[in-house]
Enzyme design. Structure first.
Site, PDB file in Angstrom:
ATOM      1  N   GLU A   1      14.632  11.137 -39.494  1.00  0.00           N
ATOM      2  CA  GLU A   1      14.260  11.473 -40.335  1.00  0.00           C
ATOM      3  C   GLU A   1      14.813  10.928 -41.889  1.00  0.00           C
ATOM      4  OE1 GLU A   1      11.712  13.324 -40.479  1.00  0.00           O
ATOM      5  OE2 GLU A   1      11.257  13.570 -38.227  1.00  0.00           O
ATOM      6  N   VAL A   2      15.274   9.819 -41.776  1.00  0.00           N
ATOM      7  CA  VAL A   2      15.678   8.617 -42.522  1.00  0.00           C
ATOM      8  C   VAL A   2      15.096   8.715 -43.894  1.00  0.00           C
ATOM      9  CG1 VAL A   2      18.100   8.993 -41.689  1.00  0.00           C
ATOM     10  CG2 VAL A   2      16.698   7.209 -41.487  1.00  0.00           C
TER      11      VAL A   2
ATOM     12  N   LYS B   1       6.352  -0.928 -32.616  1.00  0.00           N
ATOM     13  CA  LYS B   1       7.426   0.809 -32.414  1.00  0.00           C
ATOM     14  C   LYS B   1       7.386   0.492 -30.801  1.00  0.00           C
ATOM     15  CE  LYS B   1       8.428   4.793 -33.231  1.00  0.00           C
ATOM     16  NZ  LYS B   1       9.607   4.984 -34.351  1.00  0.00           N
TER      17      LYS B   1
ATOM     18  N   ASP C   1       3.497   6.966 -35.238  1.00  0.00           N
ATOM     19  CA  ASP C   1       4.832   5.986 -36.310  1.00  0.00           C
ATOM     20  C   ASP C   1       4.401   4.898 -36.513  1.00  0.00           C
ATOM     21  OD1 ASP C   1       6.133   8.229 -36.882  1.00  0.00           O
ATOM     22  OD2 ASP C   1       7.216   6.727 -35.852  1.00  0.00           O
TER      23      ASP C   1
ATOM     24  N   GLY D   1      15.792   5.353 -47.769  1.00  0.00           N
ATOM     25  CA  GLY D   1      14.613   6.090 -47.493  1.00  0.00           C
ATOM     26  C   GLY D   1      13.050   6.999 -47.748  1.00  0.00           C
TER      27      GLY D   1
END
Length: 238
Positions: free
Chosen positions: A12-13, A37, A50, A170
């Protein structure tokens, strides 16, 4: 080999949004881009992962996954719980090498941080970067606590002989607190690597057209952008 590995200081950055921004800037510069990925976790077989989110935001990038597992866990743990064969670093490196023969730039996005395990043998994204001899872009958070995780990751990269070309924040907050403002100077100091960008918080919620237009302004010239760390620091520093 035109491969850039993208990792974060943790979950979660903003790795996926940064990956999308790097892809969008490269595409705007006329390059062909593939996004790989290494291991997608936490999504079902028919859900967008993602890599698909990167393609939605960035545009005409080729996207691929080595494997995906349904539980939102570290890849090795998620593979074990699913009763599936885990991802091996060699598989990721092979997939990236193949994509590199067909594209100007291949972005390999990890899961979580640098040392999140892919398998029971302890394979990680760092091993992938070593096999590819590829530089590793580090995505960091802006606020309190980021200095320790950033320095630890930078030290691990250097202990393995891996290149750290720079850092990207980020999710830069709209109203940065004192810690975030001070970290603009402190992050390069503790990591020994320059800041190469800052993506604003909420960038992933922009329309694809707005995202693609703005992305080069969030990234420095080494990432095909126009962002200037000194000017950003003058505006937002303490």
């Amino acid at each position: 080999m035109p491969v850039l590995v993208i990792t974060g200081t943790g979950t979660e950055v903003g790795k996926t949004v940064v990956t999308a921004a790097v892809a969008a800037a490269a595409l705007a510069g006329g390059r062909t881009v593939a996004v790989l990925k290494a291991a997608q976790t936490g999504v079902g077989p028919d859900e967008a992962g993602d890599a698909q989110e990167v393609a939605r935001l960035a545009g005409t990038a080729t996207v691929a996954e080595v494997a995906r597992f349904p539980d939102p866990l570290a890849p090795g743990t998620a593979a074990r719980r699913a009763g599936r064969t885990p991802v091996r670093p060699e598989e990721v490196a092979e997939a990236a090498t193949k994509l590199a023969t067909e594209h100007d730039l291949v972005l390999v996005e990890g899961a979580g941080g640098l040392l999140v395990r892919f398998d029971a043998e302890g394979g990680t994204l760092a091993d992938v970067a070593g096999l590819l001899d590829a530089p590793v872009l580090l995505v960091t958070s802006a606020g309190l606590g980021t200095l320790n995780t950033t320095e630890l990751t930078a030290r691990e990269l250097r202990s393995r002989g891996l290149e750290l070309p720079g850092l990207v924040i980020g999710s830069w907050p709209g109203a940065p607190d004192l810690a975030a403002r001070c970290n603009l100077a402190d992050l390069p100091d503790v990591s020994g690597a320059p800041l190469l960008g800052a993506v604003p918080a909420g960038a992933g919620s922009l329309s694809p057209a707005a995202f693609r237009s703005a992305a080069p302004h969030w990234l420095a010239p080494p990432l095909d952008g126009t962002w200037d760390a000194d000017a950003f620091g003058d505006r937002h520093g303490p």
